[in-house]
Design an enzyme around this catalytic site. Structure first.
Site, mmCIF file in Angstrom:
data_model
loop_
_atom_site.group_PDB
_atom_site.id
_atom_site.type_symbol
_atom_site.label_atom_id
_atom_site.label_comp_id
_atom_site.label_asym_id
_atom_site.label_seq_id
_atom_site.Cartn_x
_atom_site.Cartn_y
_atom_site.Cartn_z
ATOM 1 N N TYR A 23 -1.546 5.839 -4.934
ATOM 2 C CA TYR A 23 -2.513 7.120 -4.895
ATOM 3 C C TYR A 23 -1.840 8.253 -5.667
ATOM 4 O O TYR A 23 -0.741 8.411 -5.572
ATOM 5 C CB TYR A 23 -2.953 7.661 -3.540
ATOM 6 N N SER B 247 0.740 -1.163 0.109
ATOM 7 C CA SER B 247 0.101 -0.097 0.170
ATOM 8 C C SER B 247 0.908 1.220 0.077
ATOM 9 O O SER B 247 1.950 1.291 0.603
ATOM 10 C CB SER B 247 -0.807 0.106 1.329
ATOM 11 N N THR C 82 -4.839 3.059 -7.755
ATOM 12 C CA THR C 82 -6.093 3.202 -7.220
ATOM 13 C C THR C 82 -6.807 4.355 -7.998
ATOM 14 O O THR C 82 -6.472 5.430 -7.973
ATOM 15 C CB THR C 82 -6.134 3.399 -5.777
ATOM 16 N N HIS D 76 -13.163 -0.907 -3.364
ATOM 17 C CA HIS D 76 -12.321 -0.258 -2.369
ATOM 18 C C HIS D 76 -12.624 -0.864 -1.108
ATOM 19 O O HIS D 76 -12.685 -0.271 0.178
ATOM 20 C CB HIS D 76 -12.309 1.071 -2.419
ATOM 21 N N LYS E 257 -6.991 -0.238 -10.546
ATOM 22 C CA LYS E 257 -7.605 -0.753 -9.405
ATOM 23 C C LYS E 257 -9.042 0.224 -9.119
ATOM 24 O O LYS E 257 -8.696 0.997 -8.676
ATOM 25 C CB LYS E 257 -6.792 -0.887 -8.190
#
Length: 364
Positions: free
Chosen positions: A131, A108, A157, A253, A229
């Site tokens: 992100y 992440s 994402t 999510h 994603k």
């Protein structure tokens, strides 16, 4: 002595005991009414398996490959934030467990350890989840660091222009710890106005202008393949192929963004049909059993990502707990294959499952 968990769901109760309420709620919670959170799991339960019998299943092969990287089964570790809140070893323990399980972990962006520390923890194939913040230089810096540290793909994402309304975090006044990957770039010292510091931080940093054209920008700064994603529709799956994505993750999510978005397993076929085999389709959300993995593959996914169960295993039993969760799912998946008459992944077909839509159509 407490009895050992015999399935993945039993780790959740152990994690609840082990964690402070604020942290457990942070991991377990979904957006608003949590309708999609429940439906992610329940939608799997509405799909039945059509087993074939009298097949020689003395040898079962669960192995596959994603983007050319071999893994022991189609079960991968989803990107999830702040593993250190679950266990002091955090992502280092998760990375080691993933490597020992011969699968791919997606680290992440919001990890408790930075990309370099996780890369140094053990030798394995890893992807990095990204992100995009308002300052594009932060994403550029992280992508470059991930590539230099040996990560093999970027998982962008795409469903987070703003943070979903996570009411448990608002009630608990969740405070986000410092994010190691953006140290020196962004301060998380933001005024939450009596609510969730996480929400205030996210909404002050996430870039709401991010759009399809930015995939080209991302491709221009890295040679790594880029997976998108957060795809839930035929239209967006077509766009993903058009902009040159190397794969898509069907994801809502973990039901933490838009409540009443569809359970992911219910739209896998729609996405698979749209991409027409040009790129791999991976799915996350609600996977709690080996039968779920089988159903996802029968509907056309190449692999599943597992999120919360990994965290629960980590909170309950550290690195060993993560390994147990992955192994339990893998063992159940292998058993499902045997009982359904499939000896390898290529044997798993659409004819092996019956969905709600199939039942509805058969009544017409």
């Amino acid at each position: 002595m407490a009895s050992e968990p015999v399935n993945v769901s039993e780790f959740e109760a152990l994690a609840k005991k082990a964690l402070p309420k604020m942290y457990f709620d942070f991991y377990a919670g979904g957006a608003e009414d949590e309708y999609t959170l429940k439906d992610n799991e329940e939608a799997y339960q509405r799909i039945t398996i059509r087993p074939r019998v009298l097949v020689d299943v003395s040898r079962i092969d669960t192995s596959t490959s994603i983007l050319g990287y071999p893994i022991s089964s189609p079960i991968m570790v989803a990107p999830s934030a702040l593993h250190k809140l679950a266990n002091p070893e955090g992502e280092l323990a998760t990375a080691r467990a993933s490597a020992a399980s011969n699968t791919i972990m997606i680290l992440s962006f919001s990890s408790s350890y930075n990309v370099e520390e996780v890369a140094a923890s053990c030798d394995a194939v890893r992807f990095f989840q990204l992100y995009v913040y308002r300052g594009r230089h932060i994403a550029a810096n992280l992508v470059e660091r991930a590539e230099r540290s040996g990560y093999k793909a970027i998982v962008l994402t795409v469903d987070c222009p703003r943070l979903g309304r996570r009411e448990a975090d608002i009630r608990n006044r969740m405070i986000v710890p410092k994010l190691k990957n953006v140290e020196g770039f962004v301060s998380n010292d933001v005024d939450a106005g009596g609510g969730s510091n996480l929400e205030a931080y996210a909404n002050s940093t996430f870039d709401p202008t991010l759009s399809w054209k930015d995939v080209a920008w991302l491709k221009s700064i890295t040679s790594l393949p880029i997976l998108l994603k957060g795809i839930l529709t035929h239209e967006d799956a077509l766009k993903a192929v058009e902009v040159g994505a190397a794969g898509v993750v069907v994801s809502n999510h973990g039901a933490r963004q838009l409540d009443y978005s569809p359970a992911t397993i219910t739209v896998v076929e729609e996405v698979v049909r749209a991409v027409k085999g040009k790129i791999p389709v991976i799915v996350d959300g609600g996977v709690r059993r080996g039968t779920d993995v089988f159903k996802a593959l029968a509907l056309g996914a190449q692999a599943v990502l597992v999120g919360r169960p990994i965290i629960y295993g980590l909170a309950a039993k550290g690195e060993q707990g993560v390994k147990q969760v992955i192994q339990m799912l893998k063992d159940e998946f292998e058993l499902t294959m045997a009982l359904a008459g499939c000896t390898s992944l290529k044997d798993i077909t659409r004819k092996h499952v019956r969905t709600e839509r199939d039942r509805f159509q058969s009544m017409l």
